[in-house]
Write a protein that holds these residues in place. Structure first.
Motif, PDB file in Angstrom:
ATOM      1  N   LEU A   1      42.001  38.128  57.462  1.00  0.00           N
ATOM      2  CA  LEU A   1      40.734  37.950  56.757  1.00  0.00           C
ATOM      3  C   LEU A   1      40.149  36.598  57.154  1.00  0.00           C
ATOM      4  CD1 LEU A   1      38.656  38.614  54.575  1.00  0.00           C
ATOM      5  CD2 LEU A   1      40.229  37.650  52.891  1.00  0.00           C
TER       6      LEU A   1
ATOM      7  N   ARG B   1      39.837  48.203  58.233  1.00  0.00           N
ATOM      8  CA  ARG B   1      40.680  47.031  57.993  1.00  0.00           C
ATOM      9  C   ARG B   1      40.237  46.218  56.774  1.00  0.00           C
ATOM     10  NH1 ARG B   1      44.162  44.014  56.943  1.00  0.00           N
ATOM     11  NH2 ARG B   1      45.103  42.405  58.229  1.00  0.00           N
ATOM     12  N   PHE B   2      38.932  45.982  56.689  1.00  0.00           N
ATOM     13  CA  PHE B   2      38.394  45.204  55.564  1.00  0.00           C
ATOM     14  C   PHE B   2      37.191  45.949  54.983  1.00  0.00           C
ATOM     15  CE2 PHE B   2      40.211  41.872  58.381  1.00  0.00           C
ATOM     16  CZ  PHE B   2      41.234  41.482  57.535  1.00  0.00           C
ATOM     17  N   PRO B   3      37.460  46.944  54.186  1.00  0.00           N
ATOM     18  CA  PRO B   3      36.399  47.816  53.661  1.00  0.00           C
ATOM     19  C   PRO B   3      35.253  47.046  53.022  1.00  0.00           C
ATOM     20  CG  PRO B   3      38.552  48.677  53.108  1.00  0.00           C
ATOM     21  CD  PRO B   3      38.783  47.317  53.671  1.00  0.00           C
ATOM     22  N   GLY B   4      34.071  47.343  53.500  1.00  0.00           N
ATOM     23  CA  GLY B   4      32.885  46.754  52.887  1.00  0.00           C
ATOM     24  C   GLY B   4      32.513  45.364  53.355  1.00  0.00           C
ATOM     25  N   LEU B   5      33.424  44.718  54.041  1.00  0.00           N
ATOM     26  CA  LEU B   5      33.159  43.324  54.403  1.00  0.00           C
ATOM     27  C   LEU B   5      32.047  43.171  55.435  1.00  0.00           C
ATOM     28  CD1 LEU B   5      33.736  40.409  54.117  1.00  0.00           C
ATOM     29  CD2 LEU B   5      35.679  40.635  55.670  1.00  0.00           C
TER      30      LEU B   5
END
Lengths: 119, 119
Positions: free
Chosen positions: B21, B95-99
DNA sequence: TCCATAGTACGACCGTCATCGAAAATAGGC
DNA sequence: GCCTATTTTCGATGACGGTCGTACTATGGA
């Protein structure tokens, strides 16, 4: 009174419309600040400055709180000698839909070190 | 074999599970890199390095492409002498939903300078 | 073969920011 | 009134990263 130098210490907060995406991202890119935000989210309730677990000195932590507050991510208010911190989740959601929640989700997922895949 | 002298220059890409992240946020916090990502999203198709509009030199732009690629945000591949860039939207979403989508939404909204409220 | 085009590598510079410790401010309790 | 707990302010320091220019490599075409 007499212009109490101690106006019970009010704290200035920006209106969500005044904070830029840049500001918010800069606030959230620091690992220590993300720890603070995560702990606040996980706690589910307001926490005083002294109750956070972070690998930095208290004065540094104060700095981080300032950055988060100026980015509109947290709200602070005094209660006696302690200063409380609260997440401005709803306001952030309005201003930058999905942003804070996505970061928070990723940060919390990592903490609970669920699946492998690593960091 | 054959290993064509011209391996046609392959480019290394991280597996989404390998990017943190922290890396992604660091990649997206830079205004120039966000410009690149925005232009890529807006274009809706792959763009060569030279077709981006950014207020920095070419060598600096190369640096930004590297950061974005290493963070898993873009995919790069050669086509003759030009290097193409593509957003790894789906993989990022996994991997990073919505980011990425949230950042992109905010960045594009700002570009189109819809309402006031400022930067 | 030579040239033009596209992008990269390298090294240097410089501003910004996280960090700390020490000293100060503020509020509450005794 | 004084002492303590809590947080802030201040200045210094050090690291990191964005930036540039220049020199270099790689591909494709004349």
């Amino acid at each position: 009174m007499a212009r109490p130098r101690t106006a019970t210490r009010t704290v200035e907060h920006p209106d969500p419309s005044e904070v830029s995406l840049q500001q918010v991202l800069e606030a959230l890119v620091d690992p220590v600040r993300r720890m603070v935000v995560s702990q606040l989210a996980r706690a589910g309730e307001d926490k005083s400055c002294g109750t956070f677990d972070a690998p930095v000195s208290l004065s540094t932590l104060t700095h981080h709180f300032n950055v988060l507050r100026e980015a509109g991510v947290i709200r602070q208010y005094y209660v006696g000698t302690t200063k409380m911190n609260a997440l401005r989740t709803d306001e952030m959601e309005q201003r930058f839909p999905g942003l804070l929640s996505a970061v928070l989700a990723a940060a919390l997922a990592k903490e609970s070190g669920s699946t492998a895949g690593g960091n």
